[in-house]
Design a protein around this motif. Sequence first.
Motif, PDB file in Angstrom:
ATOM      1  N   SER A 175       0.788  -1.216   0.075  1.00 21.80           N
ATOM      2  CA  SER A 175       0.056   0.016   0.055  1.00 21.80           C
ATOM      3  C   SER A 175       0.912   1.033   0.199  1.00 21.80           C
ATOM      4  N   ASP A 176       2.191   1.249   0.418  1.00 20.49           N
ATOM      5  CA  ASP A 176       3.091   2.296   0.485  1.00 20.49           C
ATOM      6  C   ASP A 176       4.527   1.723   0.162  1.00 20.49           C
ATOM      7  N   ILE A 177       5.271   2.831  -0.336  1.00 19.64           N
ATOM      8  CA  ILE A 177       6.725   2.668  -0.277  1.00 19.64           C
ATOM      9  C   ILE A 177       7.371   3.910   0.361  1.00 19.64           C
ATOM     10  N   HIS A 178       8.206   3.298   1.371  1.00 22.85           N
ATOM     11  CA  HIS A 178       8.823   4.338   2.117  1.00 22.85           C
ATOM     12  C   HIS A 178      10.511   4.405   1.942  1.00 22.85           C
ATOM     13  N   LEU A 179      11.160   5.779   1.517  1.00 19.93           N
ATOM     14  CA  LEU A 179      12.524   5.817   1.247  1.00 19.93           C
ATOM     15  C   LEU A 179      12.834   6.869   2.492  1.00 19.93           C
ATOM     16  N   ASP A 180      13.333   6.061   3.366  1.00 15.15           N
ATOM     17  CA  ASP A 180      13.899   6.725   4.565  1.00 15.15           C
ATOM     18  C   ASP A 180      15.512   7.055   4.530  1.00 15.15           C
ATOM     19  N   PRO A 181      15.796   8.291   4.837  1.00 15.30           N
ATOM     20  CA  PRO A 181      17.131   8.574   4.776  1.00 15.30           C
ATOM     21  C   PRO A 181      18.106   8.125   5.799  1.00 15.30           C
ATOM     22  N   HIS A 182      19.292   7.714   5.778  1.00 19.52           N
ATOM     23  CA  HIS A 182      20.026   7.151   6.963  1.00 19.52           C
ATOM     24  C   HIS A 182      21.550   7.842   6.776  1.00 19.52           C
ATOM     25  N   ASP A 183      22.153   7.901   7.463  1.00 20.84           N
ATOM     26  CA  ASP A 183      23.746   8.254   7.316  1.00 20.84           C
ATOM     27  C   ASP A 183      24.487   7.800   6.213  1.00 20.84           C
ATOM     28  N   GLU A 184      24.402   6.540   6.175  1.00 19.15           N
ATOM     29  CA  GLU A 184      25.160   5.825   5.347  1.00 19.15           C
ATOM     30  C   GLU A 184      24.434   5.255   3.962  1.00 19.15           C
ATOM     31  N   PHE A 185      23.153   5.384   4.010  1.00 22.52           N
ATOM     32  CA  PHE A 185      22.232   4.845   2.876  1.00 22.52           C
ATOM     33  C   PHE A 185      20.987   5.567   2.755  1.00 22.52           C
ATOM     34  N   LEU A 186      20.199   5.049   1.851  1.00 19.17           N
ATOM     35  CA  LEU A 186      18.687   5.362   1.658  1.00 19.17           C
ATOM     36  C   LEU A 186      17.960   3.865   2.023  1.00 19.17           C
ATOM     37  N   LYS A 187      17.170   3.785   2.921  1.00 20.74           N
ATOM     38  CA  LYS A 187      16.621   2.549   3.170  1.00 20.74           C
ATOM     39  C   LYS A 187      15.110   2.609   2.503  1.00 20.74           C
ATOM     40  N   LEU A 188      14.933   1.219   1.829  1.00 19.90           N
ATOM     41  CA  LEU A 188      13.494   1.222   1.113  1.00 19.90           C
ATOM     42  C   LEU A 188      12.784   0.269   1.836  1.00 19.90           C
ATOM     43  N   ARG A 189      11.610   0.794   2.216  1.00 18.83           N
ATOM     44  CA  ARG A 189      10.546  -0.344   2.868  1.00 18.83           C
ATOM     45  C   ARG A 189       9.268  -0.187   2.168  1.00 18.83           C
ATOM     46  N   ILE A 190       8.497  -1.417   2.312  1.00 15.90           N
ATOM     47  CA  ILE A 190       7.298  -1.456   1.798  1.00 15.90           C
ATOM     48  C   ILE A 190       6.366  -1.793   2.818  1.00 15.90           C
ATOM     49  N   ARG A 191       5.024  -1.318   2.837  1.00 11.49           N
ATOM     50  CA  ARG A 191       4.005  -1.529   3.654  1.00 11.49           C
ATOM     51  C   ARG A 191       3.150  -2.832   3.044  1.00 11.49           C
ATOM     52  N   ILE A 192       2.831  -3.812   3.623  1.00 10.16           N
ATOM     53  CA  ILE A 192       2.075  -4.923   3.080  1.00 10.16           C
ATOM     54  C   ILE A 192       1.164  -5.284   4.315  1.00 10.16           C
ATOM     55  N   ASP A 193      -0.018  -5.181   4.127  1.00  9.10           N
ATOM     56  CA  ASP A 193      -1.118  -5.795   5.027  1.00  9.10           C
ATOM     57  C   ASP A 193      -0.943  -4.860   6.325  1.00  9.10           C
ATOM     58  N   GLY A 194      -0.364  -3.749   6.121  1.00  7.95           N
ATOM     59  CA  GLY A 194      -0.346  -2.819   7.418  1.00  7.95           C
ATOM     60  C   GLY A 194       1.123  -2.693   7.969  1.00  7.95           C
ATOM     61  N   ASN A 195       1.859  -3.794   7.766  1.00  7.00           N
ATOM     62  CA  ASN A 195       3.053  -3.630   8.241  1.00  7.00           C
ATOM     63  C   ASN A 195       4.131  -3.193   7.432  1.00  7.00           C
ATOM     64  N   LEU A 196       5.004  -2.492   7.826  1.00  5.53           N
ATOM     65  CA  LEU A 196       6.537  -2.230   7.103  1.00  5.53           C
ATOM     66  C   LEU A 196       7.573  -3.219   7.111  1.00  5.53           C
ATOM     67  N   ILE A 197       7.948  -3.684   6.077  1.00  6.85           N
ATOM     68  CA  ILE A 197       9.027  -4.534   5.956  1.00  6.85           C
ATOM     69  C   ILE A 197      10.179  -3.913   5.071  1.00  6.85           C
TER      70      ILE A 197
END
Length: 438
Positions: free
Chosen positions: A29-51
């Motif tokens: 339902s969602d794609i998250h691009l989260d900035p970190h110091d050393e990389f950009l983390k990609l997470r996706i939300r499936i059935d309400g939970n981010l993985i």
Amino acid sequence: MLKVFDYEKMPVVEVVNELLVDAAKRGASDIHLDPHDEFLKLRIRIDGNLIDYSEVPNTIRKNLITRIKIISGMNITESRLPQDGAIKQTIQDVNLDLRVSCLPTNLGEKIVIRILDYSLSLNGLEHLGFSEKNYHKILKMISAPNGIILVTGATGSGKSTTVYSILQRLNREETNIITVEDPIEMNIDGINQVQTNSEIGLTFGNALRSILRQDPNVIMIGEIRDTETAQIAVRASITGHLVLSTLHTNDSLTTIERLVDMGVEKYLLSSSLTGIVSQKLARKLCPKCHKTRPTNDYEKKLFKRVLDKDINDIAIAEGCEECHNGYIGRIAIHEVLLINEEIKEAISNNFDRETLRELVYKADVTTLIQDGLEKVMQGLTTVEELLKLIELDNDDKNAGKLNLEVALDRTEIAKENLNKHDDSEALVTNNNIAPFSD
């Protein structure tokens, strides 16, 4: 296991395309691009939970974010202010309709992409998981020539899906339907949809005033956010229009209280309110791998107290290659209130909260916990998922316990009324259940 892209050989355009298409195919339902110091983390939300999905090195981060901003129509030179955009195109034969939000943080820009899925809305009301009793209540609500119907719930609880399904049912040749939304989430043939734009003064209030001069039969307001919108919506429903809208409240009782707190006159609210549909989303059990286990003592007492049934076995999540830890998709848990004359009179006469609570849950209502446990019995979800929804309203465990006690208390009121109606013996009213204990 994280997905690895070959950034040396794979152009950023292809990386973004692969990310969007793969997330859509997985049912995210969602794609998250989260900035970190050393990389950009990609997470996706499936059935309400981010993985966790992947990690993008900092050498690629800026190019990847720029590509997303370009295709979503954002200003790529602006990184200090929040921006919103949209992507609507076909990639690798997959039709994508996405809403994009960019937020500046201390570590860089964070992007969230909402993947819109209209398949349930297009399938119709009968496919939204309503029980037969609640489904017939909905049909009775929308058959009224005027009044206001509210769909309530937290963000991401499927309110828009329910509203659009109702609009699909009402969309007939002889009916003039006009919506005012921010943003327009789904284009529907035969319906006049208005996108608000506060920068030029096209607010919900201004749009609604103009809509009332457009000879509408049905008006849909994307969300009631303020006093002005609430008051105009209620007045529109009194003057012969059927009004649909959404509100961020958890149940029928708090919805009525919220409208009063917003400054809606009680005599207007009592004569305009037709019905309230409250809903939450629970993860749905995978039909291919779920198993059954005996109910424990707590669960037996819970089923006995809420449904007055002796349940010895319930389904549990197992997990297979085709699901996510035993769950696949989500199902709605509903509380549907059809406003009756007693409730109207109580609102108009400014009755206290306890009296209103008694009247609401005596009005032939299936409470959220009743509807949820019935779906547990059908093998659609689990007790753990249902109790998590009830406790989710508050992070504090004591408050969570209170929420479950409130849900059980309201169920007792509904059951007592049902027993009186059926002239049958009273059901068990005190099993001393300690919420969330085995």
